[in-house]
Design an enzyme around this catalytic site. Sequence first.
Site, mmCIF file in Angstrom:
data_model
loop_
_atom_site.group_PDB
_atom_site.id
_atom_site.type_symbol
_atom_site.label_atom_id
_atom_site.label_comp_id
_atom_site.label_asym_id
_atom_site.label_seq_id
_atom_site.Cartn_x
_atom_site.Cartn_y
_atom_site.Cartn_z
ATOM 1 N N HIS A 141 6.534 4.152 1.072
ATOM 2 C CA HIS A 141 7.592 5.174 1.042
ATOM 3 C C HIS A 141 7.108 6.536 0.550
ATOM 4 O O HIS A 141 7.762 7.195 -0.277
ATOM 5 C CB HIS A 141 8.761 4.701 0.166
ATOM 6 C CG HIS A 141 9.487 3.494 0.697
ATOM 7 N ND1 HIS A 141 9.554 3.170 2.031
ATOM 8 C CD2 HIS A 141 10.195 2.513 0.054
ATOM 9 C CE1 HIS A 141 10.265 2.067 2.194
ATOM 10 N NE2 HIS A 141 10.658 1.642 1.005
ATOM 11 N N HIS A 214 17.367 5.139 3.098
ATOM 12 C CA HIS A 214 17.138 3.886 2.377
ATOM 13 C C HIS A 214 18.379 3.418 1.612
ATOM 14 O O HIS A 214 18.267 2.878 0.506
ATOM 15 C CB HIS A 214 15.944 4.052 1.431
ATOM 16 C CG HIS A 214 15.246 2.782 1.091
ATOM 17 N ND1 HIS A 214 15.861 1.754 0.411
ATOM 18 C CD2 HIS A 214 13.984 2.350 1.331
ATOM 19 C CE1 HIS A 214 14.997 0.770 0.241
ATOM 20 N NE2 HIS A 214 13.848 1.104 0.791
ATOM 21 N N GLU A 350 16.709 0.027 7.785
ATOM 22 C CA GLU A 350 16.038 1.323 7.846
ATOM 23 C C GLU A 350 15.489 1.544 9.258
ATOM 24 O O GLU A 350 14.501 0.926 9.638
ATOM 25 C CB GLU A 350 14.899 1.364 6.828
ATOM 26 C CG GLU A 350 15.373 1.133 5.411
ATOM 27 C CD GLU A 350 14.266 0.562 4.530
ATOM 28 O OE1 GLU A 350 13.302 1.280 4.256
ATOM 29 O OE2 GLU A 350 14.358 -0.617 4.162
HETATM 30 C C1 BGC Z 1 10.623 -2.314 1.806
HETATM 31 C C2 BGC Z 1 10.563 -3.307 0.679
HETATM 32 C C3 BGC Z 1 10.631 -2.543 -0.615
HETATM 33 C C4 BGC Z 1 11.912 -1.776 -0.634
HETATM 34 C C5 BGC Z 1 12.027 -0.949 -1.876
HETATM 35 C C6 BGC Z 1 11.906 -1.585 1.716
HETATM 36 O O1 BGC Z 1 11.953 -0.622 2.707
HETATM 37 O O2 BGC Z 1 10.493 -2.933 3.057
HETATM 38 O O3 BGC Z 1 9.377 -4.074 0.739
HETATM 39 O O4 BGC Z 1 10.555 -3.392 -1.713
HETATM 40 O O5 BGC Z 1 11.973 -0.919 0.474
HETATM 41 O O6 BGC Z 1 13.308 -0.597 -2.099
#
Ligand code: BGC
Length: 386
Positions: A141, A214, A350
């Site tokens: 991210h 998210h 997402e």
């Molecule tokens: C990921 C997860 C991660 C999460 C964090 C998701 O987009 O796929 O692996 O732990 O985001 O909030």
Amino acid sequence: MKSTAGTIARGGALLLALASVGAAREGQGQPAPPGSGVTRAAFGKLPDGTAIESFTLRNAQGIEVRAITYGAIIVSLRVPDRNGRFGDVVLGHDDLAGYLDKPAYFGAVVGRYGNRIAKGRFTLDGKTYTLATNNGPNHLHGGVRGFDKVVWKADAPAAGTASVTFRYTSRDGEEGYPGTLAARVTYTLSDKGELAFEYSATTDKATPVNLTQHSYFNLGTPGNDILGHELTLDADRFTPVDATLIPTGALAPVSGTPFDFRKPTAIGARIAQDDEQLKRGGGYDHNFVLSSAGAGLRRAGRLTDPGTGRTMEILTTEPGVQFYSGNFLDGTIKGKGGVVYKHRSGLCLETQHFPDSPNQPSFPSTILRPGKEYRSKTVLVFGVTR
Ligand code: BGC
């Protein structure tokens, strides 16, 4: 010249001052004004004194979405259930401090690259770039200080629309990425219950870009798990992962696996099955390959809570959707109204390009080049089923 600019600025300030009258009233717990529009208000200060603002979009049905300039985070999203009772369907915090203390990407725009890049490394045009690693051996991210942890600038809301635009310029080298990236996201709420996310970006050097929203959804009772929610995903294939959640590169058929959501299926129905992929994710934490990818904005799936009747349909221009069943939520985060966010009390859908695309030549490209514009759109349509 100078005085003309000053007049425009003062005109803008007047409009905003009027808008904030609504915000003050709302703060005192009085009913929200009718009709659609935007209300601007203060949402606390960062430790360095930077003021964070909130923008509340409201439609004629009374649906309300509040987003803040920190991380472009959607802090609340209030939609009716089948009896017309409004409830907040996203996880988050009551105040800014909550988002700073225990960052979990709640409601944020993640970037410059949503999801993982293996070992925080990729090669582009013959040059290898090293990114921040913040998730075991991998980059997740956008790194240590991704787009979820920066202050975005908001455009002054236009009169008569329930819409807000946030902008963020990521400097050349930020978290290891090449190029200055000017990114923008617009949230728009329509009177038909559609919440649109429109992203765009330009760069001065070639760079990977993969922006997504998210939000963690729970269409039922906050704090309860989401295992009874029914999910449909218009995906014939998904991208299996290794032990560190990096795609192996395969596009595996969902048919005959717990990843087949082509018909509405309760999330909990197969989540505990003895399946290597589910074990690696601790549940669902996988990218689904949308079947009609490449055909503009089209349906990706639908989420329903049989208890409240709330439904959320997802449309996107993106080729994939990361379905994350909130496996890392473990009861250590206390959110809005003091609710404890226990295991799987929220789920993320997402819409994005596939994880680790910069290292996977067979995946659709995520490289943005100077002179080109990155564009992406996702629409959530809220409704109810009887
Ligand atoms: C990921 C997860 C991660 C999460 C964090 C998701 O987009 O796929 O692996 O732990 O985001 O909030």
